[in-house]
Design an enzyme around this catalytic site. Sequence first.
Site, PDB file in Angstrom:
ATOM      1  N   ASP A 170       0.831  -1.206   0.000  1.00 39.63           N
ATOM      2  CA  ASP A 170       0.000   0.000   0.000  1.00 39.63           C
ATOM      3  C   ASP A 170       0.866   1.257   0.000  1.00 39.63           C
ATOM      4  OD1 ASP A 170      -1.872   2.090   0.611  1.00 39.63           O
ATOM      5  OD2 ASP A 170      -3.196   0.598   1.522  1.00 39.63           O
ATOM      6  N   HIS A 201      -2.589  -0.303  -2.843  1.00 40.45           N
ATOM      7  CA  HIS A 201      -3.847   0.279  -2.392  1.00 40.45           C
ATOM      8  C   HIS A 201      -4.936   0.139  -3.462  1.00 40.45           C
ATOM      9  CE1 HIS A 201      -6.090   2.972   0.277  1.00 40.45           C
ATOM     10  NE2 HIS A 201      -6.545   3.570  -0.807  1.00 40.45           N
TER      11      HIS A 201
END
Length: 233
Positions: A170, A201
């Site tokens: 992420d 993400h």
Amino acid sequence: MASLTIQASDGSGSFGGYLALPGKTPAAAVLVIQEIFGINKVMRDLCDGFAAQGYLAFSPDLFWRIKPGIDITDQTEAEWQQAFELFQKFDVDKGIEDLKASLTTLRGHEACNGRVGSVGYCLGGKLAFLMATRSDADCNVSYYGVGLLDHIAEVKNIAKPLLMHVAREDGFVPKDQQDEVAAAVAANAHVTLHSYEGQDHAFAREGGAHYDAAAASTANQRTREFFARNLRD
């Protein structure tokens, strides 16, 4: 689409959102918590998908205090800039109060059987985590929530099932922060955390730059099974 109006608990006004009804009611309900792009096609499609699974699905307009009716995409730089501006202006605590008001309204809806869970993505993933710590929702699902480390002291308040999907790569949540959050929630038996190696993400956002069909399918199947266990009679 049916309509639903929520009265803010602080008396400051009312707001709406997108409501999708299942084929058979009364049914359990799912609060579908938005990303930073408002109630756009992604959120509407998610609601329709949960309705197809047999749930009353509602995505409340949480940006209404800033500007009602935000509906943008992740496809242009200008929209990303607008989304980040909205994110910066967003009051998390008021957002949770609006979600709790939505939860109460859904529980009392004629199409609802009284059981309500939440699922959130990105900003919504953070809010779903906080619904687990601050509300009496029956269960909650967090997809790649951001800023969770700021609220790690609240983990002790989680008393209902929480499922967390974490993108290991992420770009908005460094791995050391992920590790701290994972260690904290490991001490709470109500929390199940899955980390998706190699995923960035928003890996479950169809059409997004980081969408991964295999990882999204795995996460969404886990969510489907989680809701079936915790919301079905």
